[in-house]
Design a protein around this motif. Structure first.
Motif, PDB file in Angstrom:
ATOM      1  N   ALA A 195       5.331  -8.105  -4.864  1.00  0.00           N
ATOM      2  CA  ALA A 195       3.987  -7.992  -4.296  1.00  0.00           C
ATOM      3  C   ALA A 195       2.964  -8.618  -5.244  1.00  0.00           C
ATOM      4  O   ALA A 195       3.091  -8.532  -6.466  1.00  0.00           O
ATOM      5  N   ASP A 196       1.950  -9.257  -4.674  1.00  0.00           N
ATOM      6  CA  ASP A 196       0.863  -9.824  -5.475  1.00  0.00           C
ATOM      7  C   ASP A 196      -0.173  -8.767  -5.833  1.00  0.00           C
ATOM      8  O   ASP A 196      -0.889  -8.913  -6.829  1.00  0.00           O
ATOM      9  N   LEU A 197      -0.247  -7.726  -5.027  1.00  0.00           N
ATOM     10  CA  LEU A 197      -1.238  -6.679  -5.225  1.00  0.00           C
ATOM     11  C   LEU A 197      -0.666  -5.391  -4.661  1.00  0.00           C
ATOM     12  O   LEU A 197      -0.033  -5.396  -3.607  1.00  0.00           O
ATOM     13  N   ALA A 198      -0.881  -4.269  -5.347  1.00  0.00           N
ATOM     14  CA  ALA A 198      -0.413  -2.963  -4.862  1.00  0.00           C
ATOM     15  C   ALA A 198      -1.570  -1.989  -4.918  1.00  0.00           C
ATOM     16  O   ALA A 198      -2.198  -1.823  -5.975  1.00  0.00           O
ATOM     17  N   VAL A 243       0.863  -1.184   0.000  1.00  0.00           N
ATOM     18  CA  VAL A 243       0.000   0.000   0.000  1.00  0.00           C
ATOM     19  C   VAL A 243       0.895   1.229   0.000  1.00  0.00           C
ATOM     20  O   VAL A 243       1.730   1.392   0.898  1.00  0.00           O
ATOM     21  N   ASP A 244       0.724   2.087  -1.019  1.00  0.00           N
ATOM     22  CA  ASP A 244       1.546   3.300  -1.110  1.00  0.00           C
ATOM     23  C   ASP A 244       0.803   4.321  -1.968  1.00  0.00           C
ATOM     24  O   ASP A 244       0.179   3.957  -2.971  1.00  0.00           O
ATOM     25  N   PRO A 245       0.869   5.608  -1.596  1.00  0.00           N
ATOM     26  CA  PRO A 245       0.157   6.628  -2.373  1.00  0.00           C
ATOM     27  C   PRO A 245       0.793   6.941  -3.715  1.00  0.00           C
ATOM     28  O   PRO A 245       0.143   7.525  -4.590  1.00  0.00           O
ATOM     29  N   LEU A 246       2.060   6.586  -3.918  1.00  0.00           N
ATOM     30  CA  LEU A 246       2.762   6.910  -5.163  1.00  0.00           C
ATOM     31  C   LEU A 246       2.645   5.760  -6.154  1.00  0.00           C
ATOM     32  O   LEU A 246       2.966   4.607  -5.841  1.00  0.00           O
ATOM     33  N   GLU A 247       2.230   6.109  -7.361  1.00  0.00           N
ATOM     34  CA  GLU A 247       2.074   5.073  -8.393  1.00  0.00           C
ATOM     35  C   GLU A 247       3.401   4.387  -8.692  1.00  0.00           C
ATOM     36  O   GLU A 247       3.462   3.161  -8.868  1.00  0.00           O
ATOM     37  N   ALA A 248       4.492   5.175  -8.744  1.00  0.00           N
ATOM     38  CA  ALA A 248       5.805   4.594  -9.024  1.00  0.00           C
ATOM     39  C   ALA A 248       6.211   3.607  -7.935  1.00  0.00           C
ATOM     40  O   ALA A 248       6.805   2.552  -8.225  1.00  0.00           O
ATOM     41  N   ALA A 249       5.895   3.920  -6.681  1.00  0.00           N
ATOM     42  CA  ALA A 249       6.221   3.008  -5.581  1.00  0.00           C
ATOM     43  C   ALA A 249       5.390   1.735  -5.669  1.00  0.00           C
ATOM     44  O   ALA A 249       5.877   0.641  -5.347  1.00  0.00           O
ATOM     45  N   ARG A 250       4.139   1.868  -6.100  1.00  0.00           N
ATOM     46  CA  ARG A 250       3.298   0.668  -6.252  1.00  0.00           C
ATOM     47  C   ARG A 250       3.838  -0.223  -7.367  1.00  0.00           C
ATOM     48  O   ARG A 250       3.855  -1.459  -7.228  1.00  0.00           O
ATOM     49  N   ARG A 251       4.264   0.383  -8.463  1.00  0.00           N
ATOM     50  CA  ARG A 251       4.858  -0.418  -9.543  1.00  0.00           C
ATOM     51  C   ARG A 251       6.124  -1.118  -9.052  1.00  0.00           C
ATOM     52  O   ARG A 251       6.356  -2.301  -9.368  1.00  0.00           O
ATOM     53  N   ARG A 252       6.933  -0.407  -8.276  1.00  0.00           N
ATOM     54  CA  ARG A 252       8.147  -1.015  -7.744  1.00  0.00           C
ATOM     55  C   ARG A 252       7.810  -2.186  -6.828  1.00  0.00           C
ATOM     56  O   ARG A 252       8.464  -3.237  -6.870  1.00  0.00           O
ATOM     57  N   ALA A 253       6.796  -2.023  -5.992  1.00  0.00           N
ATOM     58  CA  ALA A 253       6.400  -3.108  -5.097  1.00  0.00           C
ATOM     59  C   ALA A 253       6.027  -4.361  -5.891  1.00  0.00           C
ATOM     60  O   ALA A 253       6.382  -5.483  -5.502  1.00  0.00           O
ATOM     61  N   LEU A 254       5.327  -4.173  -6.989  1.00  0.00           N
ATOM     62  CA  LEU A 254       4.980  -5.322  -7.835  1.00  0.00           C
ATOM     63  C   LEU A 254       6.240  -5.942  -8.429  1.00  0.00           C
ATOM     64  O   LEU A 254       6.370  -7.170  -8.493  1.00  0.00           O
ATOM     65  N   ASP A 255       7.193  -5.105  -8.845  1.00  0.00           N
ATOM     66  CA  ASP A 255       8.458  -5.619  -9.377  1.00  0.00           C
ATOM     67  C   ASP A 255       9.230  -6.397  -8.315  1.00  0.00           C
ATOM     68  O   ASP A 255       9.930  -7.367  -8.622  1.00  0.00           O
ATOM     69  N   ALA A 274     -11.994  -3.562   1.300  1.00  0.00           N
ATOM     70  CA  ALA A 274     -12.754  -4.597   0.593  1.00  0.00           C
ATOM     71  C   ALA A 274     -11.858  -5.377  -0.356  1.00  0.00           C
ATOM     72  O   ALA A 274     -11.996  -6.608  -0.494  1.00  0.00           O
ATOM     73  N   ARG A 275     -10.929  -4.694  -0.993  1.00  0.00           N
ATOM     74  CA  ARG A 275     -10.032  -5.379  -1.921  1.00  0.00           C
ATOM     75  C   ARG A 275      -9.075  -6.298  -1.172  1.00  0.00           C
ATOM     76  O   ARG A 275      -8.736  -7.390  -1.651  1.00  0.00           O
ATOM     77  N   ILE A 276      -8.628  -5.869   0.006  1.00  0.00           N
ATOM     78  CA  ILE A 276      -7.760  -6.731   0.811  1.00  0.00           C
ATOM     79  C   ILE A 276      -8.537  -7.953   1.302  1.00  0.00           C
ATOM     80  O   ILE A 276      -8.039  -9.090   1.263  1.00  0.00           O
ATOM     81  N   LEU A 277      -9.771  -7.745   1.737  1.00  0.00           N
ATOM     82  CA  LEU A 277     -10.584  -8.886   2.176  1.00  0.00           C
ATOM     83  C   LEU A 277     -10.826  -9.854   1.014  1.00  0.00           C
ATOM     84  O   LEU A 277     -10.757 -11.078   1.184  1.00  0.00           O
ATOM     85  N   ALA A 278     -11.086  -9.317  -0.171  1.00  0.00           N
ATOM     86  CA  ALA A 278     -11.318 -10.179  -1.329  1.00  0.00           C
ATOM     87  C   ALA A 278     -10.071 -10.989  -1.675  1.00  0.00           C
ATOM     88  O   ALA A 278     -10.169 -12.159  -2.068  1.00  0.00           O
ATOM     89  N   ALA A 279      -8.890 -10.377  -1.505  1.00  0.00           N
ATOM     90  CA  ALA A 279      -7.640 -11.069  -1.836  1.00  0.00           C
ATOM     91  C   ALA A 279      -7.238 -12.094  -0.788  1.00  0.00           C
ATOM     92  O   ALA A 279      -6.354 -12.930  -1.042  1.00  0.00           O
ATOM     93  N   THR A 280      -7.864 -12.036   0.388  1.00  0.00           N
ATOM     94  CA  THR A 280      -7.503 -12.943   1.494  1.00  0.00           C
ATOM     95  C   THR A 280      -8.680 -13.836   1.892  1.00  0.00           C
ATOM     96  O   THR A 280      -8.771 -14.263   3.043  1.00  0.00           O
TER      97      THR A 280
END
Length: 350
Positions: free
Chosen positions: A216-219, A201-213, A229-235
């Protein structure tokens, strides 16, 4: 060799930071002098300079910053064991026991007054640094200094938070709030221990892309109203077994608590001066949830990470966002403060 050297010094009285000429230190009993090859810039250094973080255990008027340091043994004080020889490649633990508290005298418990390099005593933003021989970790020849330097703290702190404080388990969901210097490594390390899914979870799009790289399974964006809700759906509707706050921000902690599963744990990895509150304390208690404080790592964690990096289980090459000469330390601090280029770690190279 000159009698003086450059060092990045913080005046604890005025709050002024400057790179200055100071005497080259001489090692005392049990100490070595290390020629610094690389030293990381951490968000904690930014907070020390802006005054939001204060040293607790020093009486000095000025301190040399830098708790992430690697280099080469340059000189030996008396009483250093023969394994530490001039020319040996080493990194320095980010802190050490005080040696004087009751726990240190008895060696029965963790130090009650743990000292941090570059906070409570002079650190590695310098051409040379002193270190007790017991704080040295040998480096393999094929691990670059820039990558090795950031292991104490940037990598070892989330590793300790994951494996020790947070008790991460394979195939159990984990979340990381903040994908900067600590969080990006937390994502990689959670994947290494088998946590799944790993959600960043991060407010910066670039940081979210990096997390996926980084694995991370989801950013997700914390501003997304459907985040929980999205976290509950993923778990599968359970929530997170483990959440890590690497940002040190009160709003982050409240959001993370709201995404925990029953028996879930929030570990406070990032340091921040803000208050800690729980919106619904009854639900928190009924669901047996926990908030756990965390600081630094144990010496053995650094050794583990050096081994993992040496054997190719851990890739730190992507973590070095840039290098700067020591003379430009203030510019590096400003780049990190403003998140220019969204850095994971900037490294000073004296």
């Amino acid at each position: 060799m000159s009698d003086t050297m450059l060092a990045g010094r913080l005046d604890l009285r005025s709050g002024a930071f400057a790179v200055e000429e100071i005497p080259v230190p001489r090692p005392g009993p049990g100490q070595v002098r290390v020629k610094v090859e690389a030293s990381g810039i951490c968000l904690s250094d930014v907070h020390l300079i802006d005054g939001s973080l204060k040293p607790v255990h020093t009486q000095a008027d000025k301190i040399t910053l830098g708790h992430e340091t690697a280099g080469v043994v340059d000189a030996l004080g008396p009483g250093v064991p023969p394994e530490w020889t001039v020319g040996r490649r080493v990194l320095l633990q980010a802190g050490e026991r005080c040696g004087t508290c009751r726990s240190c005298e008895r060696f029965t418990a963790p130090c009650l007054r743990l000292l941090t390099r570059g906070v409570d005593y002079d650190g590695g933003w310098a051409e040379y640094a002193l270190a007790g021989h017991h704080t040295l970790v040998a480096l393999p020849d094929d691990l670059p200094f820039e990558q090795a330097a950031i292991i104490p703290d940037a990598v070892s702190t989330p590793w300790s938070a994951i494996t020790l404080t947070g008790r991460a388990r394979p195939a159990r969901p984990a979340g990381v709030w903040g994908a900067g210097g600590l969080g990006a490594h937390a994502v990689q390390l959670l994947r290494l221990v088998g946590a799944a899914p790993v959600i960043a979870v991060d407010p910066l799009e670039a940081a979210r892309r990096r997390a996926l790289d980084f694995g991370a399974d989801l950013a997700l964006d914390p501003a997304d109203p459907g985040l929980r809700a999205r976290i509950l759906a993923a778990t599968d509707g359970h929530g997170l077994d483990l959440a890590l706050d690497t940002a040190g921000v009160p709003a982050v902690r409240e959001q993370a608590v709201g995404c925990l599963a029953a028996d879930g744990r929030l570990v406070l990895v990032g340091l921040g001066p803000g208050p800690l509150t729980i919106g619904n304390s009854i639900a928190f208690s009924v669901r047996h949830q926990q908030i756990l404080g965390h600081y630094g790592s144990e010496p053995g964690h650094v050794d583990e990470l050096v081994t993992l990096a040496r054997l190719g289980r851990l890739d730190l090459g992507r973590s070095i966002s840039g290098t700067l000469p020591l003379a430009e330390a203030a510019a590096g601090v400003e780049r990190l403060r403003k998140k220019e280029g969204d850095p994971v770690r900037l490294v000073l190279t004296p």
